[in-house]
Design an enzyme around this catalytic site. Structure first.
Site, PDB file in Angstrom:
ATOM      1  N   GLU A 166      -9.484 -30.340  -6.011  1.00  0.00           N
ATOM      2  CA  GLU A 166      -8.499 -30.360  -7.099  1.00  0.00           C
ATOM      3  C   GLU A 166      -9.079 -30.988  -8.354  1.00  0.00           C
ATOM      4  O   GLU A 166      -8.850 -30.518  -9.473  1.00  0.00           O
ATOM      5  CB  GLU A 166      -7.228 -31.123  -6.676  1.00  0.00           C
ATOM      6  CG  GLU A 166      -6.459 -30.482  -5.532  1.00  0.00           C
ATOM      7  CD  GLU A 166      -5.711 -29.210  -5.914  1.00  0.00           C
ATOM      8  OE1 GLU A 166      -5.735 -28.826  -7.093  1.00  0.00           O
ATOM      9  OE2 GLU A 166      -5.103 -28.589  -5.014  1.00  0.00           O
ATOM     10  N   ARG A 182      -9.413 -28.779 -11.721  1.00  0.00           N
ATOM     11  CA  ARG A 182      -8.530 -29.153 -12.828  1.00  0.00           C
ATOM     12  C   ARG A 182      -9.248 -29.992 -13.880  1.00  0.00           C
ATOM     13  O   ARG A 182      -9.134 -29.741 -15.075  1.00  0.00           O
ATOM     14  CB  ARG A 182      -7.314 -29.930 -12.308  1.00  0.00           C
ATOM     15  CG  ARG A 182      -6.496 -29.129 -11.316  1.00  0.00           C
ATOM     16  CD  ARG A 182      -5.198 -29.818 -10.976  1.00  0.00           C
ATOM     17  NE  ARG A 182      -4.653 -29.298  -9.725  1.00  0.00           N
ATOM     18  CZ  ARG A 182      -3.368 -29.238  -9.425  1.00  0.00           C
ATOM     19  NH1 ARG A 182      -2.472 -29.674 -10.266  1.00  0.00           N
ATOM     20  NH2 ARG A 182      -2.963 -28.758  -8.265  1.00  0.00           N
ATOM     21  N   ASP A 208      -8.289 -18.662  -0.129  1.00  0.00           N
ATOM     22  CA  ASP A 208      -8.244 -17.893  -1.388  1.00  0.00           C
ATOM     23  C   ASP A 208      -9.443 -17.988  -2.336  1.00  0.00           C
ATOM     24  O   ASP A 208     -10.196 -17.037  -2.536  1.00  0.00           O
ATOM     25  CB  ASP A 208      -6.942 -18.193  -2.158  1.00  0.00           C
ATOM     26  CG  ASP A 208      -6.605 -19.690  -2.257  1.00  0.00           C
ATOM     27  OD1 ASP A 208      -7.470 -20.512  -1.937  1.00  0.00           O
ATOM     28  OD2 ASP A 208      -5.471 -20.015  -2.673  1.00  0.00           O
ATOM     29  N   GLU A 214       0.024 -17.292  -9.720  1.00  0.00           N
ATOM     30  CA  GLU A 214      -0.802 -16.204  -9.159  1.00  0.00           C
ATOM     31  C   GLU A 214      -0.311 -14.791  -9.475  1.00  0.00           C
ATOM     32  O   GLU A 214      -1.118 -13.884  -9.714  1.00  0.00           O
ATOM     33  CB  GLU A 214      -0.947 -16.373  -7.636  1.00  0.00           C
ATOM     34  CG  GLU A 214      -1.781 -17.582  -7.208  1.00  0.00           C
ATOM     35  CD  GLU A 214      -1.056 -18.921  -7.317  1.00  0.00           C
ATOM     36  OE1 GLU A 214       0.204 -18.907  -7.437  1.00  0.00           O
ATOM     37  OE2 GLU A 214      -1.709 -19.972  -7.300  1.00  0.00           O
TER      38      GLU A 214
HETATM   39  C1  DMJ Z   1      -3.913 -23.832  -8.645  1.00  0.00           C
HETATM   40  O1  DMJ Z   1      -4.192 -25.181  -8.666  1.00  0.00           O
HETATM   41  C2  DMJ Z   1      -5.167 -23.042  -8.427  1.00  0.00           C
HETATM   42  O2  DMJ Z   1      -4.924 -21.745  -8.815  1.00  0.00           O
HETATM   43  C3  DMJ Z   1      -5.640 -23.055  -6.995  1.00  0.00           C
HETATM   44  O3  DMJ Z   1      -6.723 -22.187  -6.773  1.00  0.00           O
HETATM   45  C4  DMJ Z   1      -4.544 -22.727  -6.023  1.00  0.00           C
HETATM   46  N1  DMJ Z   1      -3.278 -22.615  -6.632  1.00  0.00           N
HETATM   47  C5  DMJ Z   1      -2.848 -23.548  -7.585  1.00  0.00           C
HETATM   48  C6  DMJ Z   1      -1.581 -23.114  -8.266  1.00  0.00           C
HETATM   49  O4  DMJ Z   1      -0.729 -22.412  -7.469  1.00  0.00           O
END
Ligand code: DMJ
Length: 597
Positions: A222, A226, A355, A489
């Site tokens: 994260e 971010r 994902d 998404e």
């Molecule tokens: C985001 O922090 C990023 O897109 C991450 O890859 C997974 N999904 C969250 C938001 O839904």
């Protein structure tokens, strides 16, 4: 140019001033000397006026900065960076065995991007009919303002905001830190939307307050997507050194997470002590595929900017280790034990836990100017297995991506999985066996399914997970799957599909989402998630997620903008929607080279 002129002095009307004698009055062939003089005076006044007007035209360069065709964005800080350069000659090299000094690569970038820009300029007129619905863009900017101003007022410096309680908020992904996650995550959206005062305010806070020497156990993934992603994007867009410096400081704090027997990083690391560990809930102490597999883009850029090969080597080591492992049915399980190097439970997902691993394989290739063919091949193989085992059509004809659990397909799809529509479209060009059309179509089908998941709710907002089972089609069953937490998404996929097809339905669907978010998630203290999208009177979860500002609002804004804003030929978006430039001609694979931990 013909100029019907009035001669104020004589009060006589002079016919059109064209050189042919026939246009003059017939009764006199020539003008008197005084008339000639006045005429000359008027002509010179007119010419002066034209020149003056030209010089007083608005300064176009201000607008040009927002093209982000890249050339004008990158040149300034390439120059200013010369003094700050790392002195050691570290290499990023690849196929063809040319060692590339990062500076040489940087110097080539403007040339390459200028070429791309020219190419684009000659192409864009063909799509201009669909461009710039200013009203929709304005609406998105207003929503961003409301989200930002509320956070500024009630949550400033905290990671996130509680828009109902009107106070700061945080979750365990940020440990017990107060690192202003929303400020960092929102930087590039503010910049792109032209919210300059807010951007300056954010920059000031970062300069004065953002400190990573805190005793907090944070999520490596994260914080990478971010913070490092957000800071790097802000640096590339604005050229402000502070963002690069902070990104590098933070990256140094994450490196101890890689000190495991295999080099697969821990999920969490204490920023002060450097001690790492994994989530208690993850299969037998495993690290998570989508977490350790979503570092590549940012880490390659860190090496590129600093000349320090450590970051690059860490992520390449992960790639090489994965390449050596057996994959059940060609699929990557979501769990990998960093002590033993063995897979945990055989669960595979293109949604949560899996994902962005797939996303970063594709984007590693794109970011390397399509030279990292190893990444592309790994992506293609993975997608082929996913298509074979996880992608199905429901009885009602909706294409969905299920989850693979110990040899069994669960016919359920997550909101998170909806990003894959955009990924398939983005990867269509360059796919093997000339399957570009197939993948674009697959992207369109996923976009359609995800839109259905929104459309079949009361609020017209999508649930967290939806089923395709026992007569159910794209609807959530369990109460704890009915929430919408401002996730991006589905809108992300609309945007990619729009860029690749210009089918107006994607803008229409995006606009439906804007209206629903504004109607049901907007509160006086910002925007909140809702707990049940099937209830006409939903309760709020009271969290304004930082990704709402980083991703959801940015993708919406881009959806209604020209393709020239952040063209995909030049920029690759990390998984938190932070745009990083393509390293043109910079081959970032290291086949045969030594990677260290
Ligand atoms: C985001 O922090 C990023 O897109 C991450 O890859 C997974 N999904 C969250 C938001 O839904």
């Amino acid at each position: 140019m013909t100029t019907p002129a009035l001669l104020p002095l004589s009060g006589r009307r002079i016919p059109t001033l064209s050189p042919g004698a026939s246009s003059f009055p017939h009764h006199r062939a020539t003008l008197r000397l005084s008339e000639k003089f006045i005429l000359l005076l008027i002509l010179s006044a007119f010419i002066t006026l034209c020149f003056g007007a030209f010089f007083f035209l608005p300064d176009n360069s201000k607008h040009k900065r927002f093209d982000f065709g890249l050339e004008d964005v990158l040149i300034p800080h390439i120059e200013s960076e010369k003094e700050a350069r790392h002195s050691s000659r570290q290499v990023i090299h690849g196929v063809g065995a040319h060692d590339e000094h990062p500076r040489e690569l940087r110097e080539r970038m403007p040339r390459a991007t200028a070429e791309t820009k020219t190419r684009l300029e000659t192409q864009t007129h063909t799509v201009s009919i669909h461009l710039s619905p200013e009203g929709e863009k304005k609406k998105n900017t207003h929503m961003m303002k409301h989200a930002w101003d509320s956070y500024r007022q009630y949550g400033w410096g905290h990671n996130e905001l509680k828009p109902i309680a009107k106070k700061g908020h945080s979750t365990n992904i940020f440990g017990n830190s107060q690192m202003g996650a929303t400020i960092v995550d929102a930087l590039d959206t503010l910049y792109i939307m032209g919210l300059h005062d807010e951007f300056k305010d954010a920059q000031e806070w970062i300069e004065q307050n953002l400190d990573f020497s805190v005793n907090a156990e944070v999520s490596v993934f994260e914080v990478n997507i971010r913070f490092i992603g957000g800071l790097l994007a802000a640096y590339y867009l604005s050229g402000q050194e502070v963002f690069k410096v902070k990104a590098v400081q933070l990256a140094e704090k994450l490196l101890p997470a890689f000190n495991t027997p295999t080099g697969i990083p821990w999920a969490m690391v204490n920023l002060k002590s450097g001690v790492g560990r994994n989530w208690g809930w993850a299969s037998a102490g495993s690290s998570i595929l989508a977490e350790f597999g979503t570092l590549h883009m940012e880490f390659v850029h860190l090496t590129y900017l600093t000349g320090n090969p450590a970051y690059y080597q860490k992520v390449m080591h992960i790639r090489k280790l994965l390449a050596k492992m057996d994959r059940p049915n060609g699929l990557y399980p979501n769990y990998l034990n960093p002590r033993t190097g063995r897979w945990g439970q055989h669960h595979t997902s293109v949604g949560g836990l899996g994902d962005s691993f797939y996303e970063y394989l594709l984007k590693a290739w794109l970011m390397s100017d399509k030279t990292d063919t190893e990444a592309r091949k790994t992506y293609d193989d993975a997608i082929e297995a996913i298509e074979r085992h996880l992608i199905r059509k429901s009885n009602g004809g909706l294409t969905f991506i299920g989850e693979w659990k110990n040899g069994h397909l669960e016919r359920k799809m997550g909101h998170l999985t909806c990003f894959a529509g955009g990924m398939f479209a983005l990867g269509a060009d360059g796919s093997p066996d000339d399957k570009a059309g197939h993948y674009l179509q697959l992207g369109a089908e996923i976009a359609h399914t995800c839109h259905e998941s929104y459309d079949r709710t009361v609020l017209k907002l999508g649930p967290e997970a939806f089923k395709f089972d026992s007569g159910l089609e794209a609807v959530a069953v369990r109460q704890n799957e009915k929430y919408y937490i401002l996730r991006p998404e589905v809108i992300e996929t609309y945007w990619y599909m729009w860029r690749f097809t210009h089918d107006p339905k994607y803008r229409q669907w995006g606009w439906e989402a804007v209206q629903a978010i504004d109607k049901y998630c907007r509160v006086s203290g910002g925007f909140s998630g809702v707990k049940d999208v099937y209830s006409s009177n939903p309760t709020y979860d009271d969290v304004q997620q930082s990704f709402f500002l980083a991703e959801t609002l940015k993708y919406l804004y881009l959806l209604f903008s020209s393709d020239e804003l952040l063209p995909l030929e030049n920029w690759v978006f990390n998984t938190e929607a932070h745009p990083l430039p393509v390293l043109h001609q910079g081959n970032i694979t290291l086949p045969g080279s030594e990677t260290q931990r």
